[in-house]
Design a protein around this motif. Structure first.
Motif, short mmCIF file in Angstrom:
data_model
loop_
_atom_site.label_atom_id
_atom_site.label_comp_id
_atom_site.label_asym_id
_atom_site.label_seq_id
_atom_site.Cartn_x
_atom_site.Cartn_y
_atom_site.Cartn_z
N GLY A 138 6.84 4.90 -6.29
CA GLY A 138 6.26 4.32 -7.15
C GLY A 138 4.73 4.48 -7.06
O GLY A 138 4.34 5.13 -6.32
N PRO A 139 4.25 4.07 -8.22
CA PRO A 139 2.71 4.74 -8.28
C PRO A 139 1.74 3.61 -7.52
O PRO A 139 2.24 2.36 -7.07
CB PRO A 139 2.43 4.45 -9.72
CG PRO A 139 3.30 3.31 -10.18
CD PRO A 139 4.48 3.49 -9.40
N PRO A 140 0.82 4.17 -6.95
CA PRO A 140 -0.31 3.44 -6.03
C PRO A 140 -0.60 2.05 -6.78
O PRO A 140 -0.79 1.03 -5.90
CB PRO A 140 -1.24 4.39 -5.63
CG PRO A 140 -1.03 5.72 -6.19
CD PRO A 140 0.25 5.60 -7.09
N GLY A 164 0.82 -1.01 -0.23
CA GLY A 164 0.08 0.17 -0.05
C GLY A 164 0.89 1.25 0.01
O GLY A 164 2.17 1.08 -0.22
N PRO A 165 0.21 2.38 0.17
CA PRO A 165 0.96 3.63 0.04
C PRO A 165 1.97 3.81 1.28
O PRO A 165 1.95 3.23 2.37
CB PRO A 165 0.07 4.85 0.39
CG PRO A 165 -1.46 3.92 0.72
CD PRO A 165 -1.25 2.72 0.47
N LEU A 224 5.66 4.12 -1.80
CA LEU A 224 4.83 2.82 -1.53
C LEU A 224 5.54 2.02 -0.32
O LEU A 224 6.85 2.23 -0.14
CB LEU A 224 4.90 1.97 -2.75
CG LEU A 224 3.78 1.99 -3.95
CD1 LEU A 224 4.57 1.38 -5.37
CD2 LEU A 224 2.63 1.82 -3.74
N SER A 225 4.97 1.35 0.19
CA SER A 225 5.44 0.33 1.45
C SER A 225 5.31 -0.97 0.88
O SER A 225 4.30 -1.38 0.28
CB SER A 225 4.67 0.16 2.52
OG SER A 225 4.86 1.59 3.37
N GLY A 226 6.35 -1.99 1.25
CA GLY A 226 6.22 -3.37 0.79
C GLY A 226 7.13 -4.14 1.87
O GLY A 226 7.73 -3.69 2.74
N ARG A 227 7.09 -5.20 1.26
CA ARG A 227 8.04 -6.41 2.31
C ARG A 227 8.71 -6.98 1.36
O ARG A 227 8.61 -7.43 0.20
CB ARG A 227 7.18 -7.28 3.06
CG ARG A 227 6.25 -6.60 4.02
CD ARG A 227 7.01 -6.43 5.34
NE ARG A 227 6.22 -5.92 6.45
CZ ARG A 227 6.60 -5.65 7.54
NH1 ARG A 227 7.79 -6.40 8.21
NH2 ARG A 227 5.92 -5.09 8.59
N THR A 228 10.13 -7.41 1.90
CA THR A 228 11.24 -8.43 1.10
C THR A 228 10.63 -9.83 1.44
O THR A 228 9.92 -9.86 2.30
CB THR A 228 12.63 -8.10 1.42
OG1 THR A 228 12.57 -8.51 2.84
CG2 THR A 228 13.06 -6.38 1.41
N PRO A 229 11.23 -10.59 0.59
CA PRO A 229 11.00 -12.08 1.16
C PRO A 229 11.39 -12.26 2.66
O PRO A 229 10.71 -13.35 3.32
CB PRO A 229 11.91 -13.15 0.16
CG PRO A 229 12.04 -12.07 -0.88
CD PRO A 229 12.06 -10.79 -0.51
N TRP A 230 12.24 -11.67 3.07
CA TRP A 230 12.94 -11.75 4.45
C TRP A 230 12.10 -10.78 5.47
O TRP A 230 12.70 -10.65 6.50
CB TRP A 230 14.45 -11.47 4.59
CG TRP A 230 15.21 -11.99 3.34
CD1 TRP A 230 15.27 -13.63 3.55
CD2 TRP A 230 15.42 -12.12 2.05
NE1 TRP A 230 15.77 -13.98 2.47
CE2 TRP A 230 15.96 -13.04 1.32
CE3 TRP A 230 15.54 -10.74 1.47
CZ2 TRP A 230 16.44 -13.13 0.25
CZ3 TRP A 230 15.62 -10.88 0.02
CH2 TRP A 230 16.27 -11.98 -0.29
N LEU A 231 10.90 -10.22 5.20
CA LEU A 231 10.20 -9.59 5.91
C LEU A 231 10.45 -8.19 6.49
O LEU A 231 10.06 -7.34 7.26
CB LEU A 231 9.80 -10.39 7.23
CG LEU A 231 8.41 -10.35 7.99
CD1 LEU A 231 7.16 -10.75 6.87
CD2 LEU A 231 8.11 -11.23 9.15
N HIS A 281 14.74 1.64 -4.77
CA HIS A 281 14.30 2.19 -6.03
C HIS A 281 13.71 1.15 -7.02
O HIS A 281 14.14 0.13 -7.00
CB HIS A 281 15.23 2.87 -6.97
CG HIS A 281 15.79 4.12 -6.30
ND1 HIS A 281 14.82 5.18 -5.94
CD2 HIS A 281 16.81 4.71 -6.25
CE1 HIS A 281 15.68 6.19 -5.46
NE2 HIS A 281 16.57 5.95 -5.39
N LEU A 282 12.52 1.33 -7.76
CA LEU A 282 11.98 0.42 -8.65
C LEU A 282 12.95 0.22 -9.62
O LEU A 282 13.72 1.00 -10.12
CB LEU A 282 10.69 1.00 -9.27
CG LEU A 282 9.42 0.83 -8.36
CD1 LEU A 282 8.32 1.37 -9.56
CD2 LEU A 282 9.06 -0.58 -8.22
N VAL A 283 13.24 -0.91 -9.96
CA VAL A 283 14.14 -1.33 -11.16
C VAL A 283 13.14 -1.11 -12.37
O VAL A 283 12.26 -1.46 -12.44
CB VAL A 283 14.29 -2.92 -11.22
CG1 VAL A 283 15.13 -3.29 -12.51
CG2 VAL A 283 15.07 -3.28 -10.14
#
Ligand code: SAM
Ligand code: SF4
Length: 450
Positions: A416-418, A394-395, A402-409, A440-442
């Motif tokens: 990035g765009p919503p 999400g934002p 944007l917020s997110g998680r890696t595979p390692w949490l 940064h987004l690839v």
């Protein structure tokens, strides 16, 4: 006839399972017209979903109840309920000390909420339900649920038969029970259809999960994960909390074979000393744990580990504490939780006499935490410059983020765009901070070539 709109406020304390239970309470009350609201002010029902795992749980409850009592006096018809593990363990005390509380129910009885609400409206008086009815509860939870979002929790196992000397869970959550595989698969399909891309299976001893599979064979958690990985849309699978004794070969192999099973595992050990592990009744040694870690790393070399530690369990000596620090040094954790031992009424450890002085517990905890903090910071710092897949949830905190998680949490903040929420994308990590990563987004063509 339309159902009247009512406002429901639930406060969740403690573990992820309580958060899950609170969502399910809201699901059960929705058909009665209750809609969740953010604050207790003006709510028609307030539920405190409590946690009893560490110290001052009961004091925290009564001080919160004191505040809510005033609110209830100003709000005609407001129903005040105490749920969760403190309700289970201290039902009589809640009834005696807070007579203005309308409902008290334990974690294994909340599926009966609609019936309790009906009883309450029929008879003026209090409703107290603290039976253990896990199987019945699992059956009652198979109905519709509100969407949880991109990342969702799914309870597959409840209760515990291990009786670690320090822990209240076997007394508040009852005996170990697994939810049937077909129910788990059905709920996971429903969550995926509602937009979940990641599902975390929950249980006090999640890796003790077992049951009959749709093929009529006996399944363990490894087999269940393989079946869940076939559900379209579920990109990531996690499970927590595991016990070292229940990490079987098939579950370890699932980390090798199933790409959806994330390379991250929370595996509590509590202490690095065999003397203390024995006093804790953990049923494993430090070496058993290290062998499991080696097997996990052989199966999935990039797996990152998390754990729980207790500082100052009764009878813990300086040499035991040193063994814990040595074990942390030997394993290297990506993150971990550590707690000062606190006696839980009714547990065997609380009755022991060799309690460690508070100041000593504080010092040991600080040493454990300093080491774990340094390991976590080093783990995050090593990610700088790497390209990793992130599930955007999400934002972010700032506009355009944007917020997110890696595979390692690890939490990731990235421009990035919503529209990317709910997608897994490669990002380049620009910096590793103590508790998160910036990235940064690839760019698309580069991502496609990768
Ligand atoms: N079932 C899991 C296991 O066996 O590791 C964990 C369950 S418990 C909800 C979560 C953590 O709380 C435990 O791993 C332990 O570190 C901590 N904990 C439990 N009882 C405690 C106590 N009396 N004092 C301090 N920490 C405690
Ligand atoms: Fe508590 Fe031990 Fe059971 Fe974990 S395994 S819930 S620490 S008794």
């Amino acid at each position: 006839m339309t159902t009247p709109r009512r406002r429901l406020h639930i406060q969740s304390w403690g573990c992820q399972m309580n958060v899950y239970d609170s969502h399910r309470m809201a699901d059960l009350l929705r058909p009665l017209g209750y809609e969740p609201c953010e604050t207790p002010a003006g709510a028609d029902m307030v539920i405190l979903n409590t946690c009893h795992i560490r110290e001052k749980a009961t004091e925290k409850l009564f001080s919160e109840l004191g505040r809510l009592r005033a609110l209830k006096a100003e709000t005609p018809g407001m129903v005040l309920a105490v749920a969760g593990c403190v309700a289970q363990a201290e039902a009589a005390e809640v009834a005696a000390r807070a007579p203005y509380v309308d409902m008290v129910f334990g974690p294994q009885s909340y599926h009966r909420l609609p019936e309790m609400v009906a009883r309450l409206s029929r008879a003026a008086g209090r409703v107290i339900v603290t039976e253990f009815e896990t199987d019945e509860k699992f059956d009652a939870l198979n109905g519709a649920s509100a969407p949880q979002g991109v990342t969702a929790f799914l309870t597959v196992q409840e209760g515990c038969d291990k009786f670690c000397a320090f822990c209240v869970v076997p007394y508040t959550r009852g005996a170990e029970r697994s939810r049937p595989a077909l129910h788990v698969l059905a709920e996971a399909r429903r969550l995926a259809a509602q937009g979940a891309r990641e599902v975390t299976l929950l249980g006090q001893n999640v890796n003790a999960w077992h049951g009959e599979g749709p093929d009529g064979r006996a399944w363990g958690l490894g087999r269940l994960l393989r079946a869940l990985a076939e559900i379209p849309g579920l990109a990531r699978l996690r499970y927590t909390t595991s016990h070292p004794r229940d990490m079987d070969a098939d579950l370890i192999a699932a980390h090798r074979d199933v790409p959806q099973v994330m390379p991250f595992l929370h595996l509590p050990i509590q202490s690095g000393s065999d003397r203390v592990l024995l006093a804790m009744n953990r049923g494993h040694t430090a070496d058993d744990f290290l062998r499991t870690v080696d097997a996990l790393r052989a199966a999935r070399p990039d797996i990152a580990l998390s754990s729980d530690f207790i500082a100052g369990h009764p009878g813990e000596r300086e040499a035991d504490h040193a063994a814990t620090l040595a074990l942390i040094g030997r394993v290297g954790f990506a993150q971990a939780f550590s707690f000062k031992y606190s006696p839980r009424p009714g547990t065997p450890a609380a009755a022991l006499t060799a309690h460690v002085p508070e100041a000593e517990k504080d010092r040991r905890l600080q040493e454990i935490q300093a080491l774990l903090r340094a390991q976590q910071a080093a783990f995050n710092a090593r990610m700088a410059g790497e390209t990793v897949e992130v599930l955007f949830t999400g934002p972010g905190r700032h506009p355009g983020q944007l917020s997110g998680r890696t595979p390692w949490l690890q939490p990731v903040h990235c421009d990035g765009p919503p529209s990317l929420a709910g997608h897994v994308r490669p990002v380049r990590i620009v910096a590793g901070h103590p508790n998160s990563l910036s990235a940064h987004l690839v760019p698309e063509p580069e991502a496609a070539a990768a």
